[in-house]
Scaffold this motif. Structure first.
Motif, PDB file in Angstrom:
ATOM      1  N   LEU A   1      32.518  37.819  27.796  1.00 36.70           N
ATOM      2  CA  LEU A   1      33.116  36.901  28.766  1.00 36.70           C
ATOM      3  C   LEU A   1      33.246  37.630  30.092  1.00 36.70           C
ATOM      4  CD1 LEU A   1      33.605  34.667  26.727  1.00 36.70           C
ATOM      5  CD2 LEU A   1      35.914  34.439  27.610  1.00 36.70           C
ATOM      6  N   GLN A   2      32.663  37.045  31.135  1.00 40.67           N
ATOM      7  CA  GLN A   2      32.509  37.717  32.412  1.00 40.67           C
ATOM      8  C   GLN A   2      33.806  37.710  33.246  1.00 40.67           C
ATOM      9  OE1 GLN A   2      29.900  39.507  33.010  1.00 40.67           O
ATOM     10  NE2 GLN A   2      28.906  38.816  31.115  1.00 40.67           N
ATOM     11  N   PRO A   3      33.881  38.608  34.249  1.00 38.20           N
ATOM     12  CA  PRO A   3      35.089  38.709  35.079  1.00 38.20           C
ATOM     13  C   PRO A   3      35.534  37.390  35.706  1.00 38.20           C
ATOM     14  CG  PRO A   3      33.696  40.609  35.455  1.00 38.20           C
ATOM     15  CD  PRO A   3      32.920  39.691  34.566  1.00 38.20           C
ATOM     16  N   SER A   4      34.599  36.548  36.105  1.00 37.01           N
ATOM     17  CA  SER A   4      34.993  35.276  36.732  1.00 37.01           C
ATOM     18  C   SER A   4      35.800  34.419  35.775  1.00 37.01           C
ATOM     19  CB  SER A   4      33.755  34.516  37.201  1.00 37.01           C
ATOM     20  OG  SER A   4      32.879  34.256  36.116  1.00 37.01           O
ATOM     21  N   GLU A   5      35.424  34.438  34.511  1.00 38.02           N
ATOM     22  CA  GLU A   5      36.175  33.650  33.521  1.00 38.02           C
ATOM     23  C   GLU A   5      37.498  34.326  33.181  1.00 38.02           C
ATOM     24  OE1 GLU A   5      35.438  31.056  29.466  1.00 38.02           O
ATOM     25  OE2 GLU A   5      33.821  32.288  30.277  1.00 38.02           O
ATOM     26  N   ILE A   6      37.494  35.647  33.132  1.00 40.24           N
ATOM     27  CA  ILE A   6      38.747  36.382  32.922  1.00 40.24           C
ATOM     28  C   ILE A   6      39.742  36.050  34.030  1.00 40.24           C
ATOM     29  CG2 ILE A   6      39.792  38.686  32.883  1.00 40.24           C
ATOM     30  CD1 ILE A   6      37.135  39.686  31.639  1.00 40.24           C
ATOM     31  N   ASP A   7      39.253  36.047  35.273  1.00 43.51           N
ATOM     32  CA  ASP A   7      40.121  35.718  36.408  1.00 43.51           C
ATOM     33  C   ASP A   7      40.609  34.280  36.345  1.00 43.51           C
ATOM     34  OD1 ASP A   7      39.842  38.264  37.488  1.00 43.51           O
ATOM     35  OD2 ASP A   7      38.151  37.702  38.764  1.00 43.51           O
ATOM     36  N   SER A   8      39.805  33.400  35.781  1.00 38.14           N
ATOM     37  CA  SER A   8      40.162  31.982  35.728  1.00 38.14           C
ATOM     38  C   SER A   8      41.218  31.675  34.680  1.00 38.14           C
ATOM     39  CB  SER A   8      38.902  31.150  35.452  1.00 38.14           C
ATOM     40  OG  SER A   8      39.213  29.794  35.261  1.00 38.14           O
ATOM     41  N   ILE A   9      41.119  32.331  33.500  1.00 38.20           N
ATOM     42  CA  ILE A   9      42.003  31.933  32.387  1.00 38.20           C
ATOM     43  C   ILE A   9      42.931  33.052  31.925  1.00 38.20           C
ATOM     44  CG2 ILE A   9      40.368  30.180  31.609  1.00 38.20           C
ATOM     45  CD1 ILE A   9      39.472  32.059  29.388  1.00 38.20           C
ATOM     46  N   ASN A  10      42.855  34.222  32.490  1.00 32.88           N
ATOM     47  CA  ASN A  10      43.596  35.455  32.218  1.00 32.88           C
ATOM     48  C   ASN A  10      42.999  36.198  31.024  1.00 32.88           C
ATOM     49  OD1 ASN A  10      45.212  35.142  29.714  1.00 32.88           O
ATOM     50  ND2 ASN A  10      46.530  33.729  30.878  1.00 32.88           N
ATOM     51  N   ILE A  11      43.287  37.480  30.956  1.00 32.56           N
ATOM     52  CA  ILE A  11      42.598  38.361  30.013  1.00 32.56           C
ATOM     53  C   ILE A  11      42.955  38.057  28.562  1.00 32.56           C
ATOM     54  CG2 ILE A  11      44.341  40.174  30.292  1.00 32.56           C
ATOM     55  CD1 ILE A  11      40.529  40.563  29.548  1.00 32.56           C
ATOM     56  N   LEU A  12      44.198  37.673  28.276  1.00 25.13           N
ATOM     57  CA  LEU A  12      44.552  37.351  26.896  1.00 25.13           C
ATOM     58  C   LEU A  12      43.778  36.130  26.424  1.00 25.13           C
ATOM     59  CD1 LEU A  12      46.151  37.648  24.303  1.00 25.13           C
ATOM     60  CD2 LEU A  12      48.032  36.392  25.389  1.00 25.13           C
ATOM     61  N   ASN A  13      43.791  35.072  27.234  1.00 25.91           N
ATOM     62  CA  ASN A  13      43.045  33.873  26.860  1.00 25.91           C
ATOM     63  C   ASN A  13      41.552  34.155  26.745  1.00 25.91           C
ATOM     64  OD1 ASN A  13      45.215  32.032  26.676  1.00 25.91           O
ATOM     65  ND2 ASN A  13      45.226  31.732  28.901  1.00 25.91           N
ATOM     66  N   ALA A  14      41.035  34.989  27.642  1.00 25.24           N
ATOM     67  CA  ALA A  14      39.612  35.322  27.605  1.00 25.24           C
ATOM     68  C   ALA A  14      39.270  36.095  26.330  1.00 25.24           C
ATOM     69  CB  ALA A  14      39.223  36.131  28.838  1.00 25.24           C
ATOM     70  N   SER A  15      40.145  37.010  25.927  1.00 22.28           N
ATOM     71  CA  SER A  15      39.905  37.783  24.708  1.00 22.28           C
ATOM     72  C   SER A  15      39.846  36.867  23.496  1.00 22.28           C
ATOM     73  CB  SER A  15      41.004  38.827  24.520  1.00 22.28           C
ATOM     74  OG  SER A  15      41.017  39.749  25.589  1.00 22.28           O
ATOM     75  N   ILE A  16      40.797  35.939  23.418  1.00 21.24           N
ATOM     76  CA  ILE A  16      40.828  35.009  22.285  1.00 21.24           C
ATOM     77  C   ILE A  16      39.619  34.079  22.315  1.00 21.24           C
ATOM     78  CG2 ILE A  16      42.114  33.092  21.252  1.00 21.24           C
ATOM     79  CD1 ILE A  16      44.677  34.506  22.290  1.00 21.24           C
ATOM     80  N   LYS A  17      39.288  33.572  23.494  1.00 19.86           N
ATOM     81  CA  LYS A  17      38.155  32.659  23.613  1.00 19.86           C
ATOM     82  C   LYS A  17      36.851  33.359  23.231  1.00 19.86           C
ATOM     83  CE  LYS A  17      36.334  29.033  26.640  1.00 19.86           C
ATOM     84  NZ  LYS A  17      34.965  29.408  26.968  1.00 19.86           N
ATOM     85  N   ALA A  18      36.700  34.618  23.625  1.00 18.27           N
ATOM     86  CA  ALA A  18      35.498  35.361  23.253  1.00 18.27           C
ATOM     87  C   ALA A  18      35.384  35.478  21.735  1.00 18.27           C
ATOM     88  CB  ALA A  18      35.517  36.750  23.898  1.00 18.27           C
ATOM     89  N   MET A  19      36.503  35.718  21.060  1.00 15.55           N
ATOM     90  CA  MET A  19      36.482  35.795  19.599  1.00 15.55           C
ATOM     91  C   MET A  19      36.171  34.436  18.992  1.00 15.55           C
ATOM     92  SD  MET A  19      39.438  38.593  18.612  1.00 15.55           S
ATOM     93  CE  MET A  19      40.780  37.976  19.647  1.00 15.55           C
ATOM     94  N   GLN A  20      36.716  33.368  19.568  1.00 14.61           N
ATOM     95  CA  GLN A  20      36.418  32.022  19.077  1.00 14.61           C
ATOM     96  C   GLN A  20      34.935  31.701  19.219  1.00 14.61           C
ATOM     97  OE1 GLN A  20      39.144  29.810  21.506  1.00 14.61           O
ATOM     98  NE2 GLN A  20      40.846  29.984  20.057  1.00 14.61           N
TER      99      GLN A  20
END
Length: 219
Positions: free
Chosen positions: A73-92
């Motif tokens: 999951l790229q930095p733009s998405e991390i910035d959009s949804i925050n790092i915790l949400n991005a980490s979970i979404k990447a696992m999903q």
């Protein structure tokens, strides 16, 4: 040696991420289903292993796994949804790529695989209703330090770490002044001094505190 499974011996997926605390680069997740007879005395949390051990284990895991998947999951998405949400979404996203689908999911850490607010679906990959139903239908458990307790999570941690390292080595060639080949995007003194000197790149996480004297760069 780590435990083979938490709940079910068959089709139990372990999932983990790498790069959550970095200033640059993606957050990378992996999900792995190992066969019931898989054994390895070296396998452990990737942070407890040397780079050489991780590189030895990666092809062994890939060849032995029933199935595995990787997501950046790229930095733009991390910035959009925050790092915790991005980490979970990447696992999903990883879990959705697994064939066959898991019957149970074990997740490293204390954050639930499906958060109380449901499945985030507003940025990056947009899950279909069918994909959302699949994710909701699979029972899961989050396990603190699960990557040092269960082989499937440890295997996921090794894959996430090595694939992310490969990614950072590649983009290092584009921006060698930040020395991502060595620091992998983490907030080392060297990395922050390079940010101070050269500014930021498209790979930096603008929502992070890139320099000690500031909260973040303007988005």
């Amino acid at each position: 040696m780590l435990s083979s499974y938490f709940y079910t011996l068959n089709l139990e997926a372990g999932t983990d991420e790498a790069g959550r605390g970095c200033l640059a680069g993606p957050v990378t997740a992996a999900a792995v289903i190992l066969p019931p007879d898989f054994k390895n005395e070296i396998l452990n949390d990737s942070k407890q292993l040397s780079e050489k051990s991780r590189e030895i284990l990666r092809p062994l895991i890939e060849l032995s796994a029933t199935t595995f998947a990787i997501t950046h999951l790229q930095p733009s998405e991390i910035d959009s949804i925050n790092i915790l949400n991005a980490s979970i979404k990447a696992m999903q996203e990883c879990v959705l790529k697994l064939v066959p689908q898991p019957e149970y999911i074990i997740v490293d850490g204390n954050s639930p695989f499906i958060r109380n607010k449901g499945i985030l679906n507003s940025s990056g990959k947009i899950f279909t209703q069918g994909e959302i139903e699949i994710l909701k239908s699979i029972p899961s458990t989050s396990i603190v330090k699960g990557d040092s307790k269960f082989m499937s999570i440890a295997a996921a941690s090794v894959l996430a770490k090595t694939y992310r390292d490969d990614y950072m080595n590649k983009i290092h060639e584009e921006f060698p002044m930040y020395n991502w080949k060595k620091n992998k995007g983490y907030p080392t003194k060297e990395h922050r001094e390079a940010i101070r000197k050269y500014g930021v790149t498209k790979y930096h996480r603008m929502s992070f505190r890139l320099l000690p004297e500031q909260l973040c760069f303007d988005l």
